[in-house]
Design an enzyme around this catalytic site. Structure first.
Site, PDB file in Angstrom:
ATOM      1  N   LYS A 148       0.833  -1.202   0.000  1.00  0.00           N
ATOM      2  CA  LYS A 148       0.000   0.000   0.000  1.00  0.00           C
ATOM      3  C   LYS A 148       0.869   1.255   0.000  1.00  0.00           C
ATOM      4  O   LYS A 148       0.419   2.327   0.364  1.00  0.00           O
ATOM      5  CB  LYS A 148      -0.899   0.007   1.243  1.00  0.00           C
ATOM      6  N   LEU A 389      23.326  -5.120  11.532  1.00  0.00           N
ATOM      7  CA  LEU A 389      22.631  -6.187  12.244  1.00  0.00           C
ATOM      8  C   LEU A 389      21.352  -6.617  11.534  1.00  0.00           C
ATOM      9  O   LEU A 389      20.731  -5.827  10.867  1.00  0.00           O
ATOM     10  CB  LEU A 389      22.311  -5.690  13.655  1.00  0.00           C
TER      11      LEU A 389
END
Ligand code: NHW
Ligand code: MG
Length: 389
Positions: A148, A389
């Site tokens: 969206k 990370l």
């Protein structure tokens, strides 16, 4: 492929690949702070922005639950990253962090958290230039709200809040190809618990291999080989910082880490990050270290196992100990801590131990990106010294 959003952003565009007239460095100059939009971007009417205070146990639990159920899956939807709450707190609160960069979206009516994106500040060196950047991570939109065009709004909002701190560049990684990676790495996997990995479909029994032969193939010694190997302590921070800075100086894109950063990013934190140093039994000098972080994955749809325990190689420096021996000790430590698999990118000098230590290439690629900073020629993974990370 068209990229309706990314074509509008100051990133390397596919059409510019190989254009030698474009120089390395910022794509756009910084704007005066007065020109940064002071109010947040508009969200669809049912949603509202929220700043996520990761110190707050309930907020942290909401973020954890959003990511646990909606974050990154492998291509076959068998596994999904399961970053722990302690890990998220560690990853999001390094020295100098900005709470305003931990951004959520809630449903106005129910207050349910449905999207997330974060930045943390970092100094990144690209060749000879040290640049203040945001490391952007944990972009997540709830499965029911996908496609969206919410992600571009999240990205624009984090960009705006980074600009408000007078920072104009960012670094991020993704499994998907966007305009334009400055390098692409591959994950390699070293089985520590081959039976479980095969049972859950992470790996397969090799041709002409039996389970017992496979278990024997990956068996590791019961104890580490390097004299003087021990867990890193606070007193090791200066030595580890020196070793790491010297080691990273040979790579093209690296974090510029001082002692405060090293204390945060490398000092052991139970079930989050593990670091071991080699202290010479003769001179008591710290000569080497290895580190890995803990990122389990949920195992989707398996009767017997629900979590895959994965260790990810972080920063390793082998100055006196051979890298092969140091990393074999890392595998032994990870095995003792009950990890099922040890993962490493083919970045830095990792290529020199991967095959020898029985890592196998994974099918996932990890693309590295900079925002508003052009890198002239794509790097080889072995020129990269940055682990996100
Ligand atoms: S990569 C992990 C990303 N997260 C996941 O994969 C979790 C599962 N997936 C989702 O939650 C580590 C959704 O699929 C997401 C996309 C939210 C990924 N990076 O809303 P739409 C990071 O967190 C573009 C960048 O309709 P969606 C790093 C896509 O190409 N862009 O899609 C994050 C398209 O644009 P285009 C990504 O599926 C770095 C548009 O989003 C992307 O509902 C962020 C479609 O939006 C990705 N991983 O939601 C950039 N995935 O131009 C930071 C898709 O192609 C930039 N897209 O039409 C720096 C900002 C700071 C600058 C400071 C100066
Ligand atoms: Mg969306």
């Amino acid at each position: 492929m068209r990229h309706r959003f990314w074509e509008t952003q100051p990133v390397g565009q596919f059409k510019d690949a190989g254009d030698i007239s474009l120089s390395e460095g910022p794509i756009e100059p910084p704007a005066p702070l007065s020109a940064v939009k002071p109010e947040p971007y508009n969200l669809p009417a049912l949603y509202e922005w929220t700043t996520c205070d990761m110190d707050d146990e309930q907020t942290c639990a909401e973020v954890y639950s959003l990511l646990t159920n909606n974050y990154v899956e492998d291509d076959e939807n068998m596994f999904r990253f399961n970053y722990s709450k302690e890990f998220l707190r560690w990853a999001l609160r390094p020295p100098g962090y900005f709470k305003s960069w931990h951004i959520g979206v809630r449903v106005k009516a129910s207050k349910k958290l449905v999207a997330f994106i974060t930045g943390v500040p970092a100094r990144i060196r690209v060749r000879n230039e040290v640049v203040r950047m945001a490391e952007v991570n944990f972009l997540c939109v709830h499965k029911k709200l996908r496609s969206k065009r919410l992600a571009p709004v999240m990205i624009k909002e984090v960009t705006r809040r980074v600009h408000l701190e007078n920072i104009w560049q960012a670094a991020y990684t993704a499994g998907v190809v966007l305009p334009t990676p400055f390098t692409t790495c591959r994950y390699w996997h070293r089985s520590l618990n081959p039976k479980k990995l095969i049972d859950v479909g992470f790996s397969r029994l090799g041709a002409r291999m039996t389970m017992s032969r496979t278990i024997r193939l990956y068996k590791l010694p019961g104890s580490t080989a390097t004299p003087g190997l021990r867990k890193m302590e606070l007193r090791d921070v200066p030595a580890v910082t020196r070793l790491l800075r010297e080691y990273l100086s040979q790579y093209v894109v690296v974090p510029d880490l001082d002692e405060n950063d090293v204390e945060h990013w490398l000092l052991p934190l139970e079930n989050v990050v593990e670091s071991y140093v080699v202290e010479s039994p003769e001179t008591h000098e710290v000569t080497d270290f290895f580190s890995f972080y803990s990122l389990p994955s949920s195992i989707l749809n398996n009767q017997n196992h629900s979590v895959l325990k994965a260790a990810y190689s972080y920063y390793n420096v082998a100055k006196k100990t051979p890298l092969l021996q140091l990393m074999n000790d890392a595998l032994i430590v990870a095995k003792q801590k009950d990890y099922d698999v040890f993962n490493a990118l083919d970045a830095m000098h990792n290529e020199t131990f991967l095959k020898e230590l029985k890592f196998g290439p994974g099918d996932g690629q990890l693309h590295y990106y900079l925002y508003n900073y052009r890198v002239r020629n794509a790097l080889r993974p072995s020129e990269l010294g940055l682990v996100l990370l």
